[in-house]
Design an enzyme around this catalytic site. Structure first.
Site, mmCIF file in Angstrom:
data_model
loop_
_atom_site.group_PDB
_atom_site.id
_atom_site.type_symbol
_atom_site.label_atom_id
_atom_site.label_comp_id
_atom_site.label_asym_id
_atom_site.label_seq_id
_atom_site.Cartn_x
_atom_site.Cartn_y
_atom_site.Cartn_z
ATOM 1 N N HIS A 137 0.819 -1.233 0.000
ATOM 2 C CA HIS A 137 0.000 0.000 0.000
ATOM 3 C C HIS A 137 0.846 1.274 0.000
ATOM 4 O O HIS A 137 0.307 2.366 -0.221
ATOM 5 C CB HIS A 137 -0.920 0.050 1.226
ATOM 6 N N ASP A 174 -2.674 -10.575 -2.384
ATOM 7 C CA ASP A 174 -3.226 -10.093 -1.114
ATOM 8 C C ASP A 174 -4.677 -9.697 -1.362
ATOM 9 O O ASP A 174 -5.025 -9.230 -2.453
ATOM 10 C CB ASP A 174 -2.407 -8.885 -0.631
ATOM 11 N N HIS A 176 -6.313 -7.298 -0.377
ATOM 12 C CA HIS A 176 -6.495 -5.855 -0.562
ATOM 13 C C HIS A 176 -5.798 -5.411 -1.843
ATOM 14 O O HIS A 176 -4.868 -6.063 -2.317
ATOM 15 C CB HIS A 176 -5.945 -5.108 0.658
ATOM 16 N N ASP A 262 -4.579 -12.864 3.401
ATOM 17 C CA ASP A 262 -5.827 -12.377 3.992
ATOM 18 C C ASP A 262 -7.043 -12.675 3.121
ATOM 19 O O ASP A 262 -8.166 -12.328 3.497
ATOM 20 C CB ASP A 262 -5.731 -10.882 4.359
HETATM 21 C C1 3YP Z 1 -5.676 -1.513 6.473
HETATM 22 C C2 3YP Z 1 -6.716 -0.722 7.202
HETATM 23 C C3 3YP Z 1 -8.009 -1.437 7.015
HETATM 24 C C4 3YP Z 1 -7.705 -2.705 6.219
HETATM 25 C C5 3YP Z 1 -6.232 -2.895 6.349
HETATM 26 C C6 3YP Z 1 -5.645 -3.691 5.237
HETATM 27 C C7 3YP Z 1 -4.208 -4.022 5.490
HETATM 28 C C8 3YP Z 1 -3.743 -5.098 4.578
HETATM 29 O O1 3YP Z 1 -3.676 -6.259 4.865
HETATM 30 N N1 3YP Z 1 -3.374 -4.761 3.342
HETATM 31 O O2 3YP Z 1 -2.950 -5.671 2.468
HETATM 32 ZN ZN ZN Z 2 -4.059 -7.241 2.841
#
Ligand code: 3YP
Ligand code: ZN
Length: 365
Positions: A137, A174, A176, A262
């Site tokens: 991210h 992932d 996300h 995840d």
């Molecule tokens: C970050 C804030 C809410 C969800 C979270 C995700 C983190 C993650 O595993 N990113 O790949």
């Molecule tokens: Zn994630």
């Protein structure tokens, strides 16, 4: 056949502190102090399972080194690096770190660099970097979503700068959206980013199919948002019909996988159903594609995954696939999760995959 493996005890010392999952604890809001979701347990327990199962004996241990300022600044701004050097959050208020956090983030990015360099140099055939904190991210000017430095983007930039690697494909499984990696290379037609994720989870309003890269990089960003509830069948179909054909069309010199867990059946931060056998199948399809397309040069970099009990079996299955293990460790949870209704491809998942298939034609070949 040699598989490189990166892990360092300091990865477990990255301190995300007392939190209420992903929010700062605040009794005034009813937020009782607990652990941050991104604590050391899931990843540390992956490593311990790799040791206890004996898989470690089939791996070539690679030593991570800290990413240098020069390596980091190929991707990030000096202001972001300064924030990590002096602050206690990577930029979004949800990505905390303790004293020395930058040193550990450097070691995580440097772990992915070491894995990629070793594969490119032919010291090992492929590699798994079990790093922490995660990276996908992080944007040039800020961390976010538990990520401090853009580990994979930094490694891509490193092997391109120092090893003459030209075309790199990053496949992000992932759950996300891999927004950071996508943003860094959005305008670059020589870096393909493919992100398969649960539709509209994090970052909010990110990872839409309509995000396709910019300018000369148009077509080099591919997003495959999948509906909540997608399991092994849906992921297998997404790999077979979108991700692997995308790699075939792009013809990379190196593949890097953002390996989050995840999308697992028990994860607290998403609503997918993938099991250890599903992660093994996903990994095998990528390893097989890299074998055909780029002499097997593939690096897995660990990202999210927050169930400390189940993530170890999922990651262990992936590392076994990389190492070509023929008698894998059985997943003790298979009777619980592999036979759940909905593991097979569902019609609404099929629709999402068919829509993403339409993106293949514009991938720069
Ligand atoms: C970050 C804030 C809410 C969800 C979270 C995700 C983190 C993650 O595993 N990113 O790949
Ligand atoms: Zn994630």
């Amino acid at each position: 056949m040699a598989t490189g493996y990166v892990y360092h005890e300091l990865y477990g010392w990255h301190d995300t502190g007392t939190h209420a999952g992903l929010l700062p604890a605040d009794p005034r809001r009813g937020l009782q102090p607990h652990r941050h979701f991104e604590n050391a347990e899931a990843k540390r327990r992956v490593h311990e399972l790799v040791v206890v199962s004996g898989l470690i004996d089939r791996l070539t241990r690679l030593r991570p080194r800290p990413a240098s300022d020069e390596e980091i600044l190929r991707v990030h701004t000096a202001a972001h690096l300064a924030r990590l050097a002096s602050g206690s959050d990577a930029g979004d208020g949800g990505s905390p770190f303790g004293p020395g956090g930058l040193d550990i983030a450097r070691l995580a990015a440097g772990g992915v660099i070491a894995a990629a360099e070793s594969v490119v140099d032919g010291e090992v055939d492929n590699a798994y970097a079990l790093v922490r904190p995660p990276g996908h991210h992080a944007l040039p000017d800020t961390g976010m979503g538990f990520c401090l430095l853009a580990n994979i983007a930094i490694a891509v930039a490193a092997v391109r700068a120092t090893r003459g690697v030209r075309r790199v494909a990053v496949v992000d499984i992932d759950v996300h959206h891999g927004n950071g990696t996508q943003a860094v290379f959005a305008a670059d037609p020589d870096v393909l980013t493919v992100s398969v994720h649960q539709e509209r989870v994090f970052p909010p309003d990110s990872g839409h199919r309509t995000e396709r890269g910019e300018g000369a990089g148009f077509g080099s960003a591919v997003n495959v948002p999948l509906p909540p509830g997608t399991g092994n069948g849906g992921y297998a179909a997404a790999m077979a019909r979108v991700v692997v054909p995308a790699l075939e069309r792009f013809a990379p010199d190196l593949v890097i996988v953002a390996a989050g867990y995840d999308a697992g059946a028990t994860d607290p931060l998403a609503r997918m159903m993938v099991t250890a056998s599903g992660f093994r199948a996903i990994a095998s399809s990528l390893i097989e594609a890299a074998g055909r397309l780029c002499a097997g040069r593939i690096v897995f970099a660990h990202e999210g995954g927050y169930d400390p009990v189940y993530v170890p079996f999922c990651a262990h299955a992936v590392i076994e696939a990389l190492a070509g293990v023929t008698e894998p460790l059985p997943d003790p949870f298979s009777p619980n999760f592999d036979f759940m209704a909905g593991q097979d491809l569902q019609p609404h998942q099929e629709e999402a995959i068919a829509a993403a298939e339409a993106l293949l034609a514009d991938i720069p070949g």
